[in-house]
Design a protein around this motif. Structure first.
Motif, PDB file in Angstrom:
ATOM      1  N   VAL A 140       0.842  -1.176   0.000  1.00  0.00           N
ATOM      2  CA  VAL A 140       0.000   0.000   0.000  1.00  0.00           C
ATOM      3  C   VAL A 140       0.876   1.223   0.000  1.00  0.00           C
ATOM      4  O   VAL A 140       2.044   1.172   0.358  1.00  0.00           O
ATOM      5  N   ARG A 141       0.322   2.365  -0.387  1.00  0.00           N
ATOM      6  CA  ARG A 141       1.011   3.625  -0.323  1.00  0.00           C
ATOM      7  C   ARG A 141       1.024   4.015   1.137  1.00  0.00           C
ATOM      8  O   ARG A 141       0.027   4.342   1.717  1.00  0.00           O
ATOM      9  N   ASP A 148     -11.963   5.283   6.192  1.00  0.00           N
ATOM     10  CA  ASP A 148     -10.551   5.580   5.959  1.00  0.00           C
ATOM     11  C   ASP A 148      -9.715   4.309   5.957  1.00  0.00           C
ATOM     12  O   ASP A 148      -8.748   4.180   5.201  1.00  0.00           O
ATOM     13  N   GLU A 174     -10.339   2.599   2.666  1.00  0.00           N
ATOM     14  CA  GLU A 174      -9.711   3.348   1.589  1.00  0.00           C
ATOM     15  C   GLU A 174      -8.217   3.044   1.514  1.00  0.00           C
ATOM     16  O   GLU A 174      -7.651   2.888   0.427  1.00  0.00           O
ATOM     17  N   LEU A 175      -7.570   2.954   2.679  1.00  0.00           N
ATOM     18  CA  LEU A 175      -6.147   2.625   2.705  1.00  0.00           C
ATOM     19  C   LEU A 175      -5.902   1.206   2.200  1.00  0.00           C
ATOM     20  O   LEU A 175      -4.986   0.958   1.417  1.00  0.00           O
ATOM     21  N   ASN A 224      -7.642  -0.493   0.133  1.00  0.00           N
ATOM     22  CA  ASN A 224      -7.949  -0.606  -1.297  1.00  0.00           C
ATOM     23  C   ASN A 224      -7.108   0.324  -2.170  1.00  0.00           C
ATOM     24  O   ASN A 224      -7.261   0.316  -3.396  1.00  0.00           O
ATOM     25  N   SER A 225      -6.219   1.116  -1.553  1.00  0.00           N
ATOM     26  CA  SER A 225      -5.423   2.077  -2.344  1.00  0.00           C
ATOM     27  C   SER A 225      -4.292   1.396  -3.091  1.00  0.00           C
ATOM     28  O   SER A 225      -3.917   0.275  -2.777  1.00  0.00           O
TER      29      SER A 225
END
Length: 283
Positions: A9-10, A276, A279-280, A282-283
């Motif tokens: 992940v980013r 949030d 979202e992280l 799945n980023s």
């Protein structure tokens, strides 16, 4: 491949864990190798054919019957992306506890992923280490959140018990691609591994693998097995190139049959999983 132990992940925790995870890998391996060289033992006669070093190593990997054990893994020399992991696995019970550190070198922000799996349920807790107080990062819950798998996109990391969970550091994938191996003493092995063929083990990222070229086909390793023939330590020395620095990939498996089996968190230890968090993931 995205495994539940290295979510790409980013991201964003604390590399101080690095020093903790490094403790116990190299000194034990060096001590065992020195002792084996100083006083080699002679194996008793057996009617069964002696196993080759390759067979001993491939047979040392945890299976679904292996009792609970602890493990740690560090990529010394990596400054960006996944740097360290540690946890506990219980293959028969299909449970694991994971702490996974991912660092973003540009912002200096790190993320510690805490993942707890008691099959079929998964709980996630994410910590941020933001030493420069960079703006734009969300506030994550400080407790475990039950993960709704249907909210994890197909491109996201696999955060649950799967085929790879019994061997979180992918030792089996690495030993499958041994180029050569010899036994330096009882339980102590040296040789080379083709990490290009074992790319699913994710020892290095794609950029480093490309830069290594032919060097990736014969990366030196040292391994230590316990008296029962189970893997204790695996250390790979990835050479540097004109574009990349040397990397030491440390893996330690410990406490067979003695590690505390993971349990579900209590109600007081849980909180709703926020958007949030998804979202992280799945980023």
């Amino acid at each position: 491949m995205l495994t539940p132990f290295k979510p790409r992940v980013r991201a964003l925790g604390a590399v101080a864990v690095l020093a903790l995870l490094l403790a116990g890998c190299s000194p034990i391996l060096d001590e065992a190798e020195n002792a084996a060289t100083a006083s080699p033992s002679v194996a008793p006669p057996s009617s069964a054919p002696a196993k080759t070093p390759r067979e001993k190593l491939t047979g040392s990997v945890p299976t679904y019957r292996t009792p609970s054990y602890s493990w740690s893994m560090v990529n010394e020399g990596v400054r960006d992306g996944w740097t360290a992991s540690k946890g506990v696995v219980d293959p028969p019970g299909k449970t694991f506890l994971l702490e996974n550190v991912v660092r973003d070198a540009a912002s200096g922000v790190s993320t510690i992923w805490h993942i707890r799996v008691v099959h079929p349920k998964t709980w996630v807790w994410i910590e941020l280490d933001n030493p420069r107080n960079e703006d734009g990062f969300p506030e994550f819950p400080t407790k475990w959140g039950l993960l709704e798998q249907e909210q994890v996109e197909d491109s996201g990391p696999a955060l649950g018990w799967d085929l790879w969970s019994k061997d979180p550091a992918n030792v089996g994938l690495l030993f499958r691609e041994i180029v050569d191996a010899k036994e330096a003493g009882p339980g102590v092995f040296t040789g080379t591994i083709n990490i290009q063929k074992a790319k699913l083990a994710e020892v290095v990222d794609e950029k480093t693998l490309t830069a290594l070229g032919a060097k990736a086909k014969a990366v030196p390793f040292r391994a230590l097995l316990d008296p029962q023939g189970r893997i204790l330590d695996l250390v790979l020395k990835v050479p540097g190139t004109a574009k990349t620095k040397p990397i030491t990939h440390w893996i330690a498996y410990r406490d067979y049959g003695a590690a505390t089996v993971t349990k579900p968190p209590t109600a007081a230890e849980t909180a709703p999983t926020t958007d949030d968090v998804y979202e992280l993931i799945n980023s």
